[in-house]
Motif scaffolding. Structure first.
Motif, PDB file in Angstrom:
ATOM      1  N   GLY A 218      -3.365   6.814   1.345  1.00  0.00           N
ATOM      2  CA  GLY A 218      -3.537   5.347   1.543  1.00  0.00           C
ATOM      3  C   GLY A 218      -2.194   4.958   2.344  1.00  0.00           C
TER       4      GLY A 218
ATOM      5  N   GLY B  41       0.823   1.902  -3.239  1.00  0.00           N
ATOM      6  CA  GLY B  41      -0.284   1.980  -3.895  1.00  0.00           C
ATOM      7  C   GLY B  41      -0.695   0.747  -4.691  1.00  0.00           C
TER       8      GLY B  41
ATOM      9  N   LYS C 249      -3.046   5.516   5.804  1.00  0.00           N
ATOM     10  CA  LYS C 249      -4.169   4.407   6.621  1.00  0.00           C
ATOM     11  C   LYS C 249      -3.534   3.136   6.779  1.00  0.00           C
ATOM     12  CE  LYS C 249      -7.660   3.637   3.808  1.00  0.00           C
ATOM     13  NZ  LYS C 249      -8.756   3.754   3.078  1.00  0.00           N
ATOM     14  N   SER C 250      -2.653   2.675   5.761  1.00  0.00           N
ATOM     15  CA  SER C 250      -1.959   1.450   6.113  1.00  0.00           C
ATOM     16  C   SER C 250      -1.129   1.369   7.045  1.00  0.00           C
ATOM     17  CB  SER C 250      -1.540   0.649   4.669  1.00  0.00           C
ATOM     18  OG  SER C 250      -0.664   1.503   4.314  1.00  0.00           O
TER      19      SER C 250
ATOM     20  N   SER D  90       0.785  -1.345  -0.073  1.00  0.00           N
ATOM     21  CA  SER D  90       0.125   0.013  -0.016  1.00  0.00           C
ATOM     22  C   SER D  90       0.914   1.239   0.144  1.00  0.00           C
ATOM     23  CB  SER D  90      -0.776   0.038   1.184  1.00  0.00           C
ATOM     24  OG  SER D  90      -0.175   0.329   2.412  1.00  0.00           O
TER      25      SER D  90
END
Ligand SMILES: Nc1ncnc2c1ncn2[C@@H]1O[C@H](COP(=O)(O)OP(=O)(O)OP(=O)(O)O)[C@@H](O)[C@H]1O
Ligand SMILES: [Mg+2]
Lengths: 300, 357
Positions: free
Chosen positions: B5, A106, B8-9, A103
């Motif tokens: 992202g 991405g 968040k991760s 992540s």
């Protein structure tokens, strides 16, 4: 055209250790490049400078046409790195680890999960990283380096902790990645690995590159006799010495070993005498080149 | 790749890692709660009980005072009538009663025991004032002087009203400082920071994720503390602007995190970071008023206490949660805490290193 990696006059010093002492080389796009050298030769330091983890004291580095230092966010997504010492987020499972790293680039969850299969860790998906074996942790570390499909891959002793099956499996994976046109740079202590995988190798010691070229060329350039061995007793030692092309012969009670610079002539003569029971021929290997260049004595 | 992202991760990874760390869970969540239960249990029932007065026969002066006092006397004194004078005196000696009162003619005789000085003092004072006012009304004139009383708070601060915010302050301080310093040092020594250095995630995102996780943990701590303290056995009563404690908690956590990051950025090993954290948190908790009220402390100690950020958090939370002051009362403390957070974070950023060497 621009080379994928261009390094010139690289130097790095730690206190009174000159870890990298004037290293210059280039890696072509799509090439499989190996760096060999004894412990402490400066391989890891060289890689870390190219990856942008360390600042060189002197010298120029360009990676994919960009400068890796200071931390270059434009370059980072295009390279994948497996560090010699693997490190993971604490108390996460194999799957969570890959998803987290994925992540950051991405990468979708599905793609991250597929990496487990690539390195044979699907059975360990829900196991926490602390509970993985050394080799399994190493595979996970490689999977983390590959998760975002980098154009350029750095592997620092990727097969160090792997079993023979794991090594061969990883070779297949790496070759496959390389045939897709990606560039791979790896360090290793396994000469067979370098010989099988690498288009070119650099042999390093004490911070310097001693020799650079395709493994076969380096081996051929080395004037080392071949050794032919057969089962003991198929031929008398005295007769063996008289074979055309034979330099030396010895029988240790298990095998008869003949040293020669003309193995084809010796083998032909032995075939004529029907003395080829259990024959094995050992040519010079990259290991001989390595030991020739870096010395045979053990350095603590 | 989106920064959000990554944020968040990373938060998720940290939160999972924290949730699976039994020791950390115990020390940040359960351990302070145990203190609350312990302190609340020990000091919570120290409501001064009424004085117990035994009235032998009929003491008209006392009866009139009780009947005419509008229930005021009933709050501090419990009067039981008994015909048995000898039995009453024995009870007094054994400490089952605080005074024995009898009237002979115009004289009110008060027997007391010196065993409990406070109670016997209270009883004598009460009886004296009863006799005085009986004398005064016997003159038939209106009293020359009168007194009115006005209460500022609902009685003296009950123990639980003090311990809930101040032990919570200590819990937040140790979780914040410890969490931030340990994460930073562990991540650096274990090479996770180098791994992140190789990823395109921006450094502020990595920090922001840690802050988000700490804030979430702090709000859980806050909720648990308030819920447990409100159980009938502890009896915390939240008044008016208690919700103002939430922004206080957030400001406090930010301040402690930045102190933790400062320690984490500076310390080379986990052991150093741990020792340094204790060295900061423990004195701060004691002198910042987490374990005892500073109102009763000597003046120099109160002055010293203002160098600790925890002092401001404790005071601010105590004001809104324990003393029932208005929402604006918390603003100065929030300001100080935010200032500490900003200055600490700026220094920590300068000291930050990706690598152990
Ligand atoms: N962080 C460091 N601080 C000080 N000295 C270092 C550091 N890293 C490496 N060195 C020294 O620099 C030299 C080169 O180290 P490097 O790790 O590059 O060797 P290497 O070729 O990767 O060895 P190996 O095969 O054992 O992995 C060694 O002498 C080592 O002791
Ligand atoms: Mg190395």
């Amino acid at each position: 055209m621009v080379q994928t990696i261009e390094v010139s006059g690289l130097r790095k010093r730690y206190g009174d250790v000159q870890a990298v002492d004037g290293v210059t080389f280039g890696v072509e796009e799509g090439e499989f490049f190996g760096i060999l050298g004894p412990n402490g030769a400066g391989k890891t330091t060289t890689l870390e400078i190219i990856e942008g983890l360390r600042k060189a004291d002197e010298g120029e580095v360009s990676v994919l046409g960009l400068s890796p230092w200071p931390r270059n966010p434009g370059l980072l997504p295009r390279i994948g790195v497996q560090l010699q010492a693997s490190s993971f987020f604490e108390r996460l499972t194999t799957r969570e680890q890959l998803r987290t790293f994925g992540s950051l680039y991405g990468v979708p969850v599905k793609k991250a999960d597929a990496m487990m299969e690539l390195v044979g860790l699907e059975g360990k998906a829900d196991v926490r990283v602390e509970k993985l074996s050394g080799g399994q942790a190493q595979r996970l570390s490689i999977a983390c380096a590959l998760v975002h499909d980098p154009e350029l891959l750095f592997l620092d002793e990727p097969t160090a902790a792997l079993d023979p099956q794991g090594r061969r499996n990883l070779w297949d994976v790496l070759r496959q990645i390389n045939t897709q046109g990606r560039t791979v740079v790896l360090t290793t202590h396994h000469m067979d690995e370098a010989e099988i995988l690498c288009d070119r190798v650099a042999i390093m010691d004490a911070g310097k590159i001693l020799r650079l070229g395709p493994p076969a060329v380096l081996v051929r350039g080395l004037d080392v006799p071949a050794r032919i061995s057969v089962a003991s007793g198929v031929l008398a030692v005295a007769d063996a010495r008289l074979l055309p092309g034979a330099d030396e012969a010895a029988d240790d009670g298990i095998s008869l070993t003949i040293t020669t610079r003309d193995p084809s002539a010796v083998v032909a003569a032995m075939a004529a005498k029907d003395a080829l029971t259990g024959v094995q021929i050992h040519g010079a290997t990259l290991e001989d080149v390595f030991l020739e260049l870096t010395g045979r004595e053990y350095r603590a | 790749m989106s920064t959000f992202g990554s944020f968040k991760s990373l938060s998720r990874a940290m939160f999972l890692g924290f949730g699976r760390d039994r020791a950390a869970l115990f020390f940040t969540v359960l351990f302070p709660l145990m203190f609350l239960v312990l302190f609340g249990g020990i000091f919570g029932h120290q409501t001064t009980s009424k004085v117990n007065v035994l009235e032998v026969g009929r003491a008209a002066i006392l009866d009139q005072a009780v009947a005419g006092g509008g229930g005021e006397l009933g709050k501090v004194m419990k009067v039981t009538r008994t015909p048995d004078r000898a039995g009453a005196l024995r009870k007094l000696e054994k400490g089952d009663a605080d005074a024995v009162v009898e009237q002979s003619g115009n004289e009110l005789v008060v027997h007391y025991s010196a065993a409990d000085q406070v109670k016997s003092g209270t009883v004598r004072g009460l009886m004296n004032s009863i006799v005085q006012s009986a004398n005064q009304s016997a003159t038939g004139k209106p009293p020359a002087y009168s007194m009115t009383t006005r209460q500022v708070e609902d009685g003296s601060l009950k123990a639980i009203q003090f311990f809930t915010p101040s032990l919570l302050g200590w819990a937040l301080a140790s979780a914040g400082v410890f969490g931030a310093s340990q994460t930073l040092v562990t991540w650096r020594t274990k090479g996770i920071l180098r791994r992140l250095q190789l990823s395109p995630a921006p450094l502020p995102t990595v920090f922001a994720a840690r802050v988000a996780v700490s804030l979430a943990i702090a709000l859980v701590q806050f909720a648990l503390f308030v819920l447990v303290a409100q159980l009938p056995m502890f009896g915390l009563r939240l008044s008016g602007a208690w919700w103002m404690a939430i922004p206080m908690v957030i400001a406090g956590v930010l301040a402690f995190l930045s102190i933790g990051m400062l320690i984490g950025a500076w310390a080379k090993t986990q052991e150093t970071a741990q020792a340094m954290t204790q060295l900061v948190v423990l004195p701060m908790a004691f002198l910042g008023g987490s374990f005892f009220p500073l109102d009763a402390a000597p003046g120099w100690l109160r002055t010293v206490s203002y160098i600790f950020p925890l002092r401001y958090l404790n005071e601010g939370m105590l004001n809104v949660m324990g003393r029932g002051l208005g929402p604006m009362s918390a603003l100065p403390q929030i300001g100080v805490l935010m200032g500490v957070a900003v200055v600490g974070a700026m220094i920590a950023m300068r000291l930050f290193r990706w690598d152990a060497v």
